[in-house]
Design a protein around this motif. Structure first.
Motif, PDB file in Angstrom:
ATOM      1  N   ASP A   1      41.632  24.949  37.244  1.00 37.89           N
ATOM      2  CA  ASP A   1      42.009  24.196  38.443  1.00 37.89           C
ATOM      3  C   ASP A   1      43.170  23.243  38.208  1.00 37.89           C
ATOM      4  OD1 ASP A   1      39.962  25.413  39.854  1.00 37.89           O
ATOM      5  OD2 ASP A   1      38.524  23.816  39.425  1.00 37.89           O
TER       6      ASP A   1
ATOM      7  N   ARG B   1      46.469  28.455  42.372  1.00 39.43           N
ATOM      8  CA  ARG B   1      45.626  28.227  41.199  1.00 39.43           C
ATOM      9  C   ARG B   1      44.366  29.097  41.219  1.00 39.43           C
ATOM     10  NH1 ARG B   1      48.128  26.726  37.349  1.00 39.43           N
ATOM     11  NH2 ARG B   1      46.236  25.940  36.393  1.00 39.43           N
ATOM     12  N   ARG B   2      44.482  30.293  41.786  1.00 41.38           N
ATOM     13  CA  ARG B   2      43.346  31.208  41.824  1.00 41.38           C
ATOM     14  C   ARG B   2      43.686  32.593  41.282  1.00 41.38           C
ATOM     15  NH1 ARG B   2      41.121  27.374  41.727  1.00 41.38           N
ATOM     16  NH2 ARG B   2      39.612  26.397  43.142  1.00 41.38           N
TER      17      ARG B   2
ATOM     18  N   THR C   1      35.713  32.057  39.651  1.00 40.46           N
ATOM     19  CA  THR C   1      36.622  30.922  39.482  1.00 40.46           C
ATOM     20  C   THR C   1      38.053  31.303  39.822  1.00 40.46           C
ATOM     21  OG1 THR C   1      35.210  30.069  37.719  1.00 40.46           O
ATOM     22  CG2 THR C   1      37.456  29.214  37.816  1.00 40.46           C
ATOM     23  N   CYS C   2      38.469  32.486  39.389  1.00 40.26           N
ATOM     24  CA  CYS C   2      39.800  32.980  39.694  1.00 40.26           C
ATOM     25  C   CYS C   2      39.767  34.499  39.704  1.00 40.26           C
ATOM     26  CB  CYS C   2      40.851  32.443  38.720  1.00 40.26           C
ATOM     27  SG  CYS C   2      40.569  32.880  37.012  1.00 40.26           S
TER      28      CYS C   2
END
Length: 257
Positions: free
Chosen positions: A15, A198-199, A175-176
């Motif tokens: 993140d 940011r993914r 999360t990603c």
């Protein structure tokens, strides 16, 4: 620090504004060499490289027990968070993630193999449910093979598929979203716009921009897959050829083992 704390730290690294670079390792000695660098904030295993270490081809051909044993040894050998490449989950994503967490793993890669979307989402949900049951906020890097398995499709189709899948995986708790492929800034910008700032997670290939530019584009994570092992093996082969040709060992060998 508990494993839950370590996993939370790894999620934070995804993140944070800085690009998270993870250099892939395949055994304890390679993990320790990378973890010893002050720039290292986390490391990731490469399933292809671990399989090759034991003489297996990539693609879940290595026995799951053998793969998990190695990622557990790596996690026990270093003090930084470890993300394990668990391929497609070896037939049971939830159980494989549960076992990996028991071995000290703070994050994981899980690939969709371009399976039907509902089946792929269910795998992500099973992985995250297993992590929740263990009380660990696993940093899941959900991989879509939209580009790897969609080479014969139009680029726009692959982008749309990756975005649809990526959004669904994030909704399921990832999360990603890892989108491996050898593409330039235009594709990356569309992926970030569609999946989220940011993914998006990428692999460092020749056409991928430099890390500083990836950060500007909003990419969260950059890894290197089996290429780190290939570089090492190439250097070893080159050294052997030089020695066979009458050369001698260099004087500046670092004692990393």
């Amino acid at each position: 620090m508990t494993l839950a704390d370590t996993a939370a730290e790894l999620r934070h690294l995804h993140d944070a504004p800085e690009l998270l670079q993870v250099v892939n390792v395949w055994d304890v000695v390679s993990a320790r060499a990378i973890a010893a660098l002050p720039e290292t904030r986390a490391i990731a295993t490469a399933s292809h490289s671990i399989a090759a270490t034991f003489g297996y081809p990539d693609g879940e051909q290595i026995p799951v027990d053998l793969m998990l044993d190695m990622v557990g040894r790596i996690a026990s050998a270093v003090d930084v968070p470890v993300s394990a490449d668990l391929e497609a989950g070896y037939g049971d994503p939830g159980e494989t993630v549960r076992r990996a967490i028991g071995l000290g793993i703070a994050g994981a890669n899980l690939e969709d193999e371009l399976k039907p979307l509902g089946e792929a989402v269910a795998a992500v949900e099973a992985a995250m449910a297993a992590a929740d049951a263990e009380g660990v906020p696993l940093a899941l890097n959900a991989r879509t093979d939209a580009f790897l398995r969609g080479r014969d499709r139009p680029r726009a189709t692959n982008i749309a598929d990756a975005v649809e899948r990526g959004r669904a995986y994030l909704e399921a708790g990832a999360t990603c979203v890892f989108v491996p492929g050898n593409f330039g800034e235009d594709v990356i910008a569309e992926l970030v716009a569609g999946i989220g700032d940011r993914r998006v997670s990428l692999i460092g290939l020749p056409d991928i921009p430099a890390p500083a530019r990836l950060r500007e584009l909003g990419v969260a994570r950059l890894s290197y897959g089996p290429y780190t092992q290939r570089v090492m093996l190439g250097a070893l082969q080159d050294l052997a050829s030089d020695l066979y040709g009458g050369g001698v060992l260099p004087r500046d060998i670092r004692q990393l083992n």
